[in-house]
Design an enzyme around this catalytic site. Structure first.
Site, mmCIF file in Angstrom:
data_model
loop_
_atom_site.group_PDB
_atom_site.id
_atom_site.type_symbol
_atom_site.label_atom_id
_atom_site.label_comp_id
_atom_site.label_asym_id
_atom_site.label_seq_id
_atom_site.Cartn_x
_atom_site.Cartn_y
_atom_site.Cartn_z
ATOM 1 N N CYS A 1 2.135 -1.837 -3.970
ATOM 2 C CA CYS A 1 1.280 -0.987 -3.116
ATOM 3 C C CYS A 1 1.286 0.547 -3.629
ATOM 4 O O CYS A 1 2.494 0.860 -3.994
ATOM 5 C CB CYS A 1 1.518 -0.977 -1.672
ATOM 6 S SG CYS A 1 1.433 -2.881 -1.004
ATOM 7 N N ALA A 2 0.254 1.085 -3.831
ATOM 8 C CA ALA A 2 0.153 2.597 -4.135
ATOM 9 C C ALA A 2 0.954 3.500 -3.139
ATOM 10 O O ALA A 2 1.729 4.396 -3.306
ATOM 11 C CB ALA A 2 -1.108 3.236 -4.117
#
Length: 143
Positions: free
Chosen positions: A50-51
């Site tokens: 996930c960013a």
């Protein structure tokens, strides 16, 4: 086989005309969630891929075929926190077998999220779904 809560979100999305309103709605879903306890924000609950920072702490209530899946989660990004709320609506209260049987891309596609999230957010959403499915799969193997 989506939950009633998820179906409510699908219906609400149908009433919202544009994507700005839908994004705001998803963010509001996230804001309505209780924050994750700091003690649960540990490497074991962190979702890779996930960013933003994302934590999902799953739990099973009961055991065997009667077990029910649930989780708490959080993120440092408002939209991702909202996506966690959407996933909670999709999966919470189901048996591990039902969790595995849900075709998440199809269900989430009903909201059009696949077309309106950045590639990084889409990758993160897939990573969250993979974590949830992995926990459910593990529960099935233990049963």
């Amino acid at each position: 086989m989506a939950t009633e809560r998820f179906e409510d979100i699908v219906e609400d999305f149908a009433f919202l005309d544009d994507w700005e309103d839908r994004y705001r709605y998803v963010i509001e879903l996230g804001r309505a969630m209780d924050p994750l306890e700091t003690a649960l924000k540990v490497p074991a609950t962190k979702v890779d891929g996930c960013a933003s920072q994302v934590w999902i702490a799953p739990r099973l209530d009961g055991s065997g075929p009667d077990a029910r899946f649930d989780f708490v989660g959080d993120s440092d990004a408002l939209i991702v926190r909202g996506l966690i709320a959407v996933l909670h609506a999709l999966y919470a209260g189901l048996s591990p077998r039902e969790v595995i049987d849900i075709d998440a891309p199809v269900e989430l596609g009903r909201l059009g999220l696949d077309q309106h999230l950045s590639s990084q957010r889409s990758n993160g959403l897939r990573a969250m779904v993979a974590r949830i499915r992995g926990v459910a799969q593990g529960a099935l193997q233990e049963a």
